[in-house]
Design a protein around this motif. Structure first.
Motif, PDB file in Angstrom:
ATOM      1  N   PRO A 271       0.774  -1.078   0.047  1.00 39.43           N
ATOM      2  CA  PRO A 271      -0.030  -0.093  -0.122  1.00 39.43           C
ATOM      3  C   PRO A 271       0.702   1.094  -0.020  1.00 39.43           C
ATOM      4  N   PRO A 272       0.087   2.357  -0.253  1.00 33.49           N
ATOM      5  CA  PRO A 272       1.141   3.643  -0.279  1.00 33.49           C
ATOM      6  C   PRO A 272       1.437   3.748   0.890  1.00 33.49           C
ATOM      7  N   MET A 273       2.381   4.727   1.176  1.00 27.53           N
ATOM      8  CA  MET A 273       2.873   5.098   2.712  1.00 27.53           C
ATOM      9  C   MET A 273       2.230   6.390   2.872  1.00 27.53           C
ATOM     10  N   ASP A 274       0.814   6.415   3.110  1.00 30.16           N
ATOM     11  CA  ASP A 274       0.031   7.384   3.536  1.00 30.16           C
ATOM     12  C   ASP A 274      -0.304   7.286   5.040  1.00 30.16           C
ATOM     13  N   ALA A 275      -1.158   8.323   5.472  1.00 38.63           N
ATOM     14  CA  ALA A 275      -1.476   8.534   6.892  1.00 38.63           C
ATOM     15  C   ALA A 275      -1.817   7.356   7.473  1.00 38.63           C
ATOM     16  N   GLY A 276      -2.815   6.603   6.670  1.00 30.18           N
ATOM     17  CA  GLY A 276      -3.281   5.350   7.466  1.00 30.18           C
ATOM     18  C   GLY A 276      -1.992   4.386   7.550  1.00 30.18           C
ATOM     19  N   ALA A 277      -1.186   4.122   6.553  1.00 33.11           N
ATOM     20  CA  ALA A 277      -0.067   3.562   6.894  1.00 33.11           C
ATOM     21  C   ALA A 277       0.736   3.819   8.017  1.00 33.11           C
ATOM     22  N   ARG A 278       1.167   5.304   8.032  1.00 30.31           N
ATOM     23  CA  ARG A 278       2.056   5.528   8.981  1.00 30.31           C
ATOM     24  C   ARG A 278       1.266   5.148  10.587  1.00 30.31           C
ATOM     25  N   CYS A 279      -0.042   5.444  10.552  1.00 28.85           N
ATOM     26  CA  CYS A 279      -0.910   5.071  11.922  1.00 28.85           C
ATOM     27  C   CYS A 279      -0.941   3.770  12.022  1.00 28.85           C
ATOM     28  N   ALA A 280      -0.767   2.873  11.278  1.00 27.82           N
ATOM     29  CA  ALA A 280      -0.729   1.296  11.499  1.00 27.82           C
ATOM     30  C   ALA A 280       0.589   1.155  12.066  1.00 27.82           C
ATOM     31  N   VAL A 281       1.720   1.735  11.436  1.00 26.60           N
ATOM     32  CA  VAL A 281       2.914   1.316  12.213  1.00 26.60           C
ATOM     33  C   VAL A 281       2.880   1.797  13.504  1.00 26.60           C
ATOM     34  N   ALA A 282       2.523   3.097  13.777  1.00 23.38           N
ATOM     35  CA  ALA A 282       2.130   3.496  15.186  1.00 23.38           C
ATOM     36  C   ALA A 282       1.405   2.589  16.032  1.00 23.38           C
ATOM     37  N   MET A 283       0.488   2.008  15.512  1.00 20.49           N
ATOM     38  CA  MET A 283      -0.329   1.110  16.401  1.00 20.49           C
ATOM     39  C   MET A 283       0.517  -0.205  16.720  1.00 20.49           C
ATOM     40  N   VAL A 284       1.322  -0.655  16.079  1.00 19.67           N
ATOM     41  CA  VAL A 284       2.255  -1.679  16.503  1.00 19.67           C
ATOM     42  C   VAL A 284       2.861  -1.211  17.639  1.00 19.67           C
ATOM     43  N   TYR A 285       3.467   0.092  17.646  1.00 16.94           N
ATOM     44  CA  TYR A 285       4.307   0.578  18.865  1.00 16.94           C
ATOM     45  C   TYR A 285       3.178   0.917  19.921  1.00 16.94           C
ATOM     46  N   ILE A 286       2.153   1.293  19.662  1.00 22.55           N
ATOM     47  CA  ILE A 286       1.261   1.420  20.676  1.00 22.55           C
ATOM     48  C   ILE A 286       0.600   0.149  21.379  1.00 22.55           C
TER      49      ILE A 286
END
Length: 369
Positions: A219-234
């Motif tokens: 997928p494109p590295m958009d806001a949703g993708a960055r939020c998904a990465v943040a969710m792994v850390y959360i």
């Protein structure tokens, strides 16, 4: 220390991948060899460790138990607090012997482990260690590059770098739990709050993977993708201060002294068994149900929250000798009822002790008169 070791492991893998050629055997020889260093340090540091005061008292070595307790509490051996606590330990051991008989040995310990008032504690401890794995932590620990790839991170080095950051976040959260939160906030609130945060993160990852189709294409590295990465850390943060350490602490503190070793061994075996199930199943889950992998772990986290809410009472501030009042033979299994029963028992116990002290003071005055 386990979390520190995991962080070292993540970053060693990243460093080796970046700096060591994949040709030859060095890429896997180095990570395997590094593991012998903390193992050796652990063995060396265990040599001067003292025995548990309760174990020494259960073996009749009361003077050694007094010395050990004095070292643990950093008080003189003849301090009144040491004498009082040692007396409570002896009383608890005598009560265990009266309730189970004077026999010893593995056969007797197995019988005690599954008798009324003890088997419920074993069941609760087993439930915690099972949910500890089925919330999905070891899926990320072992297959984090695959997990990050599923939300758009491509390339081995990128995945390993993201994994290293994941390990640092988890380590920091675990240190917060150990040094600040667990004895201030308590076990039960941390399990509930941590479960909510971890579950929400898993459900977001499931929704993102479904909508973006990240399991089928990058997928494109958009806001949703960055939020998904943040969710792994959360997820790592919330899990780190709750379900990561509390099941181990709960298991070790609620079991009676005589069967604690056997009960811990039973729970640890179950923990490793469920960890094997999760780790073995994950590659098949990723290929077969794709985004449903996150949905599965999120649903298991919801079940874990319900389990903790219904059945795990707060053990903060409960002395080991008073665990029978919280998990005794006639204590209700529901957490709120068990806590109410414990509070009533403690109030009655304190009243009896106060009455005894008053009686001793009256007798002392009479003798002086």
């Amino acid at each position: 220390m386990l979390q520190v070791a995991l962080v070292f492991g993540f970053w060693v893998n990243y460093g080796v991948n970046e700096n060591i050629s994949p040709e030859g055997n060095k890429q896997w020889h180095i990570p395997v060899a590094v593991q012998f260093v903390p193992a050796g340090v652990l063995v060396i540091c265990m040599i001067p460790m003292i025995e548990s005061p309760r174990w020494l008292a259960s073996r009749g070595r009361l003077q050694d138990a007094r010395k050990s307790l004095s070292w643990v509490r950093n008080l003189p051996e003849d301090h009144p607090y040491i004498s009082t606590e040692l007396s409570r330990i002896e009383t608890a051991i005598e009560e265990e012997l009266r309730s189970t008989g004077q026999a010893a040995g593995w056969k007797q310990m197995y019988k005690e482990l599954f008798q009324a008032g003890v088997r419920g504690r074993v069941a609760l401890a087993c439930g915690l260690v099972v949910f500890q794995n089925f919330t999905g932590i070891n899926a990320i620990n072992y297959y984090s590059p695959t997990i990050f790839k599923s939300i758009g991170f491509t390339g081995t080095s990128v995945g390993l770098l993201a994994t290293g950051i994941f390990g640092i976040v988890k380590m920091v959260a675990t240190m917060l739990y150990a040094f600040l939160l667990v004895d201030r906030v308590g076990r039960r609130p941390l399990l509930l709050v941590g479960g909510v945060g971890a579950g929400f993160s898993m459900f977001y990852l499931a929704g993102y993977s479904k909508i973006s189709g990240s399991f089928g294409a990058v997928p494109p590295m958009d806001a949703g993708a960055r939020c998904a990465v943040a969710m792994v850390y959360i997820y790592s943060f919330f899990y780190g201060f709750s379900w990561n350490g509390i099941p181990w602490l709960f298991t070790s503190e609620v079991l009676p002294t005589r069967v604690r070793t056997l009960g811990m061994a039973f729970c640890i075996c179950l923990q490793w068994l469920t960890q094997f199930v999760v780790v073995y199943s994950l590659p098949h889950m990723v290929l077969g149900i794709t985004y449903g992998t996150f949905l599965f772990f999120g649903s298991c986290t919801v079940l874990a929250i319900i389990f903790a809410w219904l059945f795990i009472p707060e053990t903060k501030g409960v002395q080991l000798e008073d665990m029978d009042l919280l998990f005794g033979r006639d204590v209700p299994i529901r957490a709120n009822q068990a806590t109410a029963s414990y509070n009533e028992a403690i109030a009655a116990k304190l009243a009896a002790e106060s009455h005894g002290r008053e009686k001793e003071m009256v007798l002392a005055e009479v003798e002086r008169a």
